[in-house]
Design an enzyme around this catalytic site. Structure first.
Site, PDB file in Angstrom:
ATOM      1  N   LYS A  27       0.825  -1.199   0.000  1.00 10.83           N
ATOM      2  CA  LYS A  27       0.000   0.000   0.000  1.00 10.83           C
ATOM      3  C   LYS A  27       0.869   1.263   0.000  1.00 10.83           C
ATOM      4  CE  LYS A  27      -3.707  -0.591   2.250  1.00 10.83           C
ATOM      5  NZ  LYS A  27      -4.596  -0.891   3.349  1.00 10.83           N
ATOM      6  N   ARG A  96      -3.275   2.934   8.444  1.00 16.95           N
ATOM      7  CA  ARG A  96      -3.610   1.676   7.759  1.00 16.95           C
ATOM      8  C   ARG A  96      -2.403   0.757   7.714  1.00 16.95           C
ATOM      9  NH1 ARG A  96      -6.483   3.285   2.219  1.00 16.95           N
ATOM     10  NH2 ARG A  96      -8.277   2.119   2.884  1.00 16.95           N
ATOM     11  N   GLY A 105      -6.291 -11.097   6.538  1.00 18.99           N
ATOM     12  CA  GLY A 105      -6.520 -11.539   7.912  1.00 18.99           C
ATOM     13  C   GLY A 105      -6.016 -10.545   8.941  1.00 18.99           C
ATOM     14  N   MET A 107      -5.207  -6.542  10.694  1.00 18.52           N
ATOM     15  CA  MET A 107      -5.876  -5.289  10.968  1.00 18.52           C
ATOM     16  C   MET A 107      -5.832  -4.405   9.729  1.00 18.52           C
ATOM     17  SD  MET A 107      -4.713  -2.302  13.472  1.00 18.52           S
ATOM     18  CE  MET A 107      -4.816  -0.657  12.826  1.00 18.52           C
ATOM     19  N   ARG A 340      -3.476  -0.875  -6.676  1.00 19.16           N
ATOM     20  CA  ARG A 340      -2.600  -2.048  -6.772  1.00 19.16           C
ATOM     21  C   ARG A 340      -2.999  -2.822  -8.020  1.00 19.16           C
ATOM     22  NH1 ARG A 340      -5.508  -4.886  -1.630  1.00 19.16           N
ATOM     23  NH2 ARG A 340      -7.527  -5.019  -2.620  1.00 19.16           N
ATOM     24  N   HIS A 456      -9.035 -28.667   5.913  1.00 17.60           N
ATOM     25  CA  HIS A 456      -9.258 -30.082   5.613  1.00 17.60           C
ATOM     26  C   HIS A 456     -10.212 -30.240   4.443  1.00 17.60           C
ATOM     27  CE1 HIS A 456     -11.489 -33.903   6.175  1.00 17.60           C
ATOM     28  NE2 HIS A 456     -10.268 -34.366   6.384  1.00 17.60           N
ATOM     29  N   SER A 786      12.774 -42.113 -16.318  1.00 13.61           N
ATOM     30  CA  SER A 786      11.526 -41.379 -16.097  1.00 13.61           C
ATOM     31  C   SER A 786      11.280 -41.372 -14.588  1.00 13.61           C
ATOM     32  CB  SER A 786      10.372 -42.067 -16.825  1.00 13.61           C
ATOM     33  OG  SER A 786       9.184 -41.368 -16.569  1.00 13.61           O
ATOM     34  N   ASN A 790       5.640 -40.330  -7.752  1.00 17.88           N
ATOM     35  CA  ASN A 790       4.680 -40.817  -6.748  1.00 17.88           C
ATOM     36  C   ASN A 790       5.414 -41.755  -5.793  1.00 17.88           C
ATOM     37  OD1 ASN A 790       2.777 -39.536  -8.334  1.00 17.88           O
ATOM     38  ND2 ASN A 790       2.207 -41.402  -9.415  1.00 17.88           N
ATOM     39  N   CYS A 854       6.921 -38.977 -14.862  1.00 15.74           N
ATOM     40  CA  CYS A 854       5.579 -39.464 -15.167  1.00 15.74           C
ATOM     41  C   CYS A 854       4.730 -39.619 -13.909  1.00 15.74           C
ATOM     42  CB  CYS A 854       5.633 -40.763 -15.950  1.00 15.74           C
ATOM     43  SG  CYS A 854       6.417 -42.097 -15.046  1.00 15.74           S
ATOM     44  N   TYR A 874      11.074 -33.881 -20.730  1.00 17.51           N
ATOM     45  CA  TYR A 874       9.620 -33.856 -20.859  1.00 17.51           C
ATOM     46  C   TYR A 874       8.927 -34.136 -19.525  1.00 17.51           C
ATOM     47  CZ  TYR A 874       9.649 -38.997 -20.783  1.00 17.51           C
ATOM     48  OH  TYR A 874       9.827 -40.292 -20.414  1.00 17.51           O
TER      49      TYR A 874
HETATM   50  C1  PEP Z   1       5.196 -43.169  -9.888  1.00 18.09           C
HETATM   51  O1  PEP Z   1       5.520 -43.905  -8.965  1.00 18.09           O
HETATM   52  O2  PEP Z   1       5.390 -41.943  -9.873  1.00 18.09           O
HETATM   53  C2  PEP Z   1       4.536 -43.743 -11.070  1.00 18.09           C
HETATM   54  C3  PEP Z   1       4.273 -42.976 -12.118  1.00 18.09           C
HETATM   55  O3  PEP Z   1       4.139 -45.016 -10.999  1.00 18.09           O
HETATM   56  P1  PEP Z   1       2.813 -45.498 -10.248  1.00 18.09           P
HETATM   57  O4  PEP Z   1       2.057 -44.300  -9.849  1.00 18.09           O
HETATM   58  O5  PEP Z   1       2.091 -46.351 -11.220  1.00 18.09           O
HETATM   59  O6  PEP Z   1       3.393 -46.254  -9.106  1.00 18.09           O
END
Ligand code: PEP
Ligand code: MG
Length: 902
Positions: A27, A96, A105, A107, A340, A456, A786, A790, A854, A874
């Site tokens: 501000k 202000r 959130g 004052m 702003r 949540h 790759s 996950n 991936c 990629y």
């Molecule tokens: C991963 O583990 O990131 C993956 C792409 O394989 P999956 O999710 O099938 O275990």
């Protein structure tokens, strides 16, 4: 010896600029910028964030601050020829808060500082308006009481209401001066009662107290929580802006307003705003009286309106973006109080970016940097029909996009019960807990009155793709009575409402839904989408098309899709995918084919096993032929079987119970024995991935044969198959060598038999910390990596990916262990460090090693930027997220190019 000069802790507006946002807050920096531009900003000064940080660390103001404030105040008084809180024609100021990042959130504002029992009379005389003076004084006591002294706001609001009723006034402007005078006395009594001391009469004490209250507001629980959620550092502190008051409540020729240089909701060009006559401060946004449009304002006060329009254009040219502005008119004179770069909806962001580009105000690269993948993601959800009649009940936070209508229910069991009988329900709770999970799964939408975007409800809803509006604070949810009250209106269980998770709006009744025009464009092309669109939608679709095409021209990262079927592959291709980064073959063993896996597991001789594999071979080959045809000419990475075999077998307990009840069929006992043999305490760490390939003879060989034969068949048919074979869950180069020996032999045999060269690259997933750490060795046997982020997240954190999101993450997010689930957005410090290590080590061994990702993170905007920076070739994500990844990959490239300065 000369005393060292103390740091400058106070800046006049005339001495700052927008580059000083760290020190002056958003501000303050923008007020200074407008002053520098010569716009009509009331004079004032900003107390820096540094003063705040000192105060918070030491528990007291820096020694020199008092004097610096006095000097700034004197300069202000000299300039205006009036003194703070003088008994005659007093100078009044607003105080202000203003941090670097806007923080709702915290004052906000205290207006009219400097008024007391004496100066109120001076103000009345100087303005020749008693009513105005007493209205200003009651506002000061009310705001000071609430924000500085921490008295609950309702205490004042209730009294104001009661006074209005007694006076028969429909709104506060109708209150006569006597009523206002009385109200000031009542408000002062509330202050005395609550704090044990009288309302401070000394103007400078008011100012100092307000300043300290702003400093303290940085550390309130609410502000801390907000920062945790928005990932704003805790050590920035806030600035304090002290500004000479100008008055919008000086009668009919005064007023106050907010405006935007373009419509922030739709992106429609042309100014947009609200104006309220004879009003001050928050009155406009509080919605207590009906506001006027800018067109009405133009009729009412053509001169001020013309000046405002000119200033809006000036600001937009200067900031090169949509500006959000607060202004006040005091007896026909226009004053600018704030500006702003304005927040906007997803659709507005795209339209405004391309408008500014067409107006040659920004470059195409800048246009790309002005929109986000999250915004594009929002545009992909179905929407409420914009032409339908709608009755807005209230607004909360847009937590998880989508458009959902259904009957109100107030408990998880009711949601489950009603949904089971085919009803669409909206689960409405004050806030949700893990106990509400079944209800959230059953509901079409979730609505809460408390909690922010990472509550949540929000996190879980987003995870499930459930529409969610949270923190709609106007809702009074009474779970016991099964009602929700909003602005005096009571809604009961079973009443139908509609919630828009992209805007946070809550509507009464059922609203019709239309498919997203942007999805129509992505699926069917620009022409088809434009044919069905009205003018506004057409502009939006064109904007998305232009920005996306620019992203495609700019990005370095290729974007592939995770797809297992020809149908998914075709859709992915329409969405712009440049290949398949992950085809999970396990999905090909479900349905009718499950029995074949059962037979494979139960086979007692090598002959029997071979027999089953021989039956599977043509089925697999046909799968791959279809897939390669759909992605002809583009790379298709097929992963060999990954999950443990027991996932294809019946449930152990159910089977045991069936047998115990004497309901077992022939072969069930043998099956149970096999299920028990394959049972694992931690299947995610067990016999899966490459381990299966090494321990179950013939399985991978069959898959490789099917892949190579499919490629040969496509080649013979004149196609251009570009298949790649990927081995999952490798931890040691030795595993890969063993598998490769087998694979290479099979492929060579097929090449020879078919008389073609297939050139199938063979690579591995990097899903285990050990794989990342020994990548230099692993690259000896892999033509590509790759990253399976996950599993890599699961194994790096030791979090079971199927369990923790529901059980632990809500608490971890609340406690601030992390601000976003590491399964949703890549954990750069941990998992990211492993990826960087593996990239460097892998390329050391093999300079042309191809690198991709991936895991789910491949489609997450923030993670895409990391993968770009880490030098991957990629990303691969679900077909629906391909456009988001394309956009973000373009943005990442532009960002790097600009050295992080766009
Ligand atoms: C991963 O583990 O990131 C993956 C792409 O394989 P999956 O999710 O099938 O275990
Ligand atoms: Mg995996």
């Amino acid at each position: 010896m000369a005393t060292p000069r103390p740091a400058q802790l106070v800046y006049d507006f005339a001495d700052g600029s927008r580059d000083m946002v760290d020190l002056l807050g958003g501000k303050g920096a923008n007020l200074a910028e407008m002053t520098r531009l010569g716009l009509p900003v009331p004079p004032g000064f900003t107390i820096t964030t540094e003063a705040c940080r000192h105060y918070l660390a030491q528990g007291e103001e820096p020694q020199s601050l008092r004097v610096q404030v006095t000097m700034a105040l004197r300069r202000l008084e000299d300039k205006l020829g009036r003194r703070l809180g003088d008994v005659q024609d007093p100078l009044l100021v607003s105080v202000r808060s203003g941090a670097k990042f806007s923080m709702p959130g915290m004052m906000e504002t205290v207006l009219n500082v400097g008024l007391n029992d004496y100066s109120v009379k001076g103000l009345a005389e100087a303005a020749n308006d008693e009513r105005f003076a007493w209205d200003s004084y009651r506002r000061l006591v009310q705001m000071f009481g609430k924000t500085v002294l921490g008295i609950p706001g309702e205490r004042f609001e209730d009294e104001l209401e009661a006074t209005k009723q007694r006076a028969g006034a429909a709104s506060d402007v109708e209150l006569p001066v006597d009523a206002l005078r009385e109200l000031v006395e009542t408000f002062k009594a509330i202050v005395a009662e609550h704090t044990g001391r009288e309302f401070p009469q000394d103007p400078r004490e008011q100012l100092d107290m307000a300043m300290r209250a702003v400093f303290d507001s940085w550390n309130t629980e609410r502000a801390r929580l907000y920062r945790r959620r928005e990932r704003i550092p805790h050590d920035l502190g806030t600035a304090v802006n002290v500004c000479a008051m100008v008055f919008g409540n000086m009668g009919e020729t005064s007023g106050t307003g907010v405006c935007f240089t373009r419509d922030p909701a739709t992106g429609k060009p042309g100014a947009y705003g609200d104006y309220l006559v004879n009003a001050q401060g928050e009155d406009v946004v509080a919605g207590i009286r009906n506001t006027l449009s800018l067109e009405d304002f133009a009729r009412l006060d053509p001169a001020s309106h013309a000046e405002l329009v000119q200033i809006m254009r000036r600001l937009e040219t200067h900031y090169r973006d949509l500006c959000d502005i607060e202004f006040t008119v005091e007896r026909g004179k226009l004053w600018m109080l704030q500006t702003r770069v304005g927040k906007r909806t997803a659709a507005a962001a795209f339209r405004i970016a391309t408008q500014l580009m067409d107006e040659r105000v920004i470059t195409p690269d800048e246009a790309l940097s002005r929109v986000t993948g999250a915004q594009l993601g929002q545009l992909l959800f179905p929407q409420f029909d914009p032409t339908a009649e709608r009755e807005l009940l209230t607004k909360g936070m847009a937590a998880s996009p989508g458009a959902a209508s259904g009957k109100l229910v107030f408990s998880s069991p009711t949601a489950v019960e009603w949904a089971a009988r085919g009803e669409q329900v909206i689960l409405c709770r004050r806030e949700t807990t893990p106990d509400d999970l079944p209800g959230m799964v059953a509901a079409t939408g979730v609505l809460t009155s408390r909690g922010g975007k990472t509550s949540h409800a929000a996190v879980v809803a987003r995870g499930m793709g459930r529409t969610c509006v949270c923190g709609a604070e106007e809702l009074d949810v009474d779970v016991a009575a099964r009602t929700v009250t909003v602005r005096g209106r009571v809604l009961r269980e079973g009443d139908v409402i509609s919630i828009d998770g992209a805007t946070g709006e809550v509507f009464a009744g059922q609203l019709p839904v239309v498919a997203s025009p942007v999805v129509n464009y992505l699926e069917n092309g620009l022409e088809a989408a434009l044919a069905e669109a009205d003018e506004e939608t057409a502009e939006l679709v064109r904007s998305v098309d232009r920005v996306l095409r620019h992203a495609d021209r700019t990005r370095r990262l290729r974007v592939r899709a995770n797809a297992d079927t020809a149908e998914d592959a075709a859709r992915a291709r329409r969405m712009g995918a440049e290949g398949i980064g992950l085809c999970r073959t396990e999905h090909m063993f479900l349905g009718d084919r499950r029995v074949l896996i059962e037979r494979l597991v139960l086979a007692e001789t090598a002959d029997e096993q071979e027999q089953v594999l021989a039956e599977l071979l043509p089925l697999q080959r046909a799968d791959f032929v279809e897939l390669l045809e759909a992605m002809d000419g583009l790379p298709v990475t097929i992963r060999l079987l990954d999950p443990p075999l027991h996932e294809f077998l019946p449930d152990r307990t159910a089977l045991a119970v069936k047998i115990a009840r004497g309901e077992g069929e022939e072969g069930d006992e043998r099956l149970l024995a096999a299920v028990e043999r394959l049972h694992e305490a931690n299947p995610m760490l067990g016999l899966r991935g490459v381990r299966l390939g090494l321990l179950v003879p013939g399985l991978y060989a069959m898959q490789v044969r099917a892949i190579a034969e499919a490629a040969a068949e496509r080649r013979t048919a004149g196609g251009d198959p570009r298949v790649e074979i990927m081995v999952p869950l490798v931890g040691s180069v030795m595993e890969l060598h063993l598998i490769r020996d087998e694979i290479d032999g099979i492929i060579a045999g097929i090449e020879e038999a078919a008389g073609v060269q297939l050139a199938i690259p063979i690579g591995t997933m990097i899903e285990l910390p050990r794989a990342a750490l020994t990548a230099r060795r692993i690259a000896e046997a892999a033509e590509f990596f790759s990253f399976g982020t996950n599993d890599l997240t699961q194994t790096t954190w030791g979090f079971s990916r199927d369990d923790v999101e529901a059980s632990i993450f809500a608490a971890y997010l609340e406690k601030g262990v992390f601000t976003v689930s590491p399964f949703e957005s890549l954990d750069r410090d941990g998992v990211g460090a492993l990826i960087r290590t593996a990239v460097a080590a892998g390329r050391e061994t093999r300079t042309d090693l191809k690198l991709g990702v991936c895991g789910e993170h491949g489609g997450d905007p923030d993670s895409v930027h990391f993968f770009h920076d880490a030098g991957l070739d990629y990303v691969s994500c679900s077909p629906f997220r391909v456009p988001v990844a394309r956009l973000e990959a373009g943005r990442a490239a532009v960002h790097t190019e600009a050295g992080g300065h766009l």
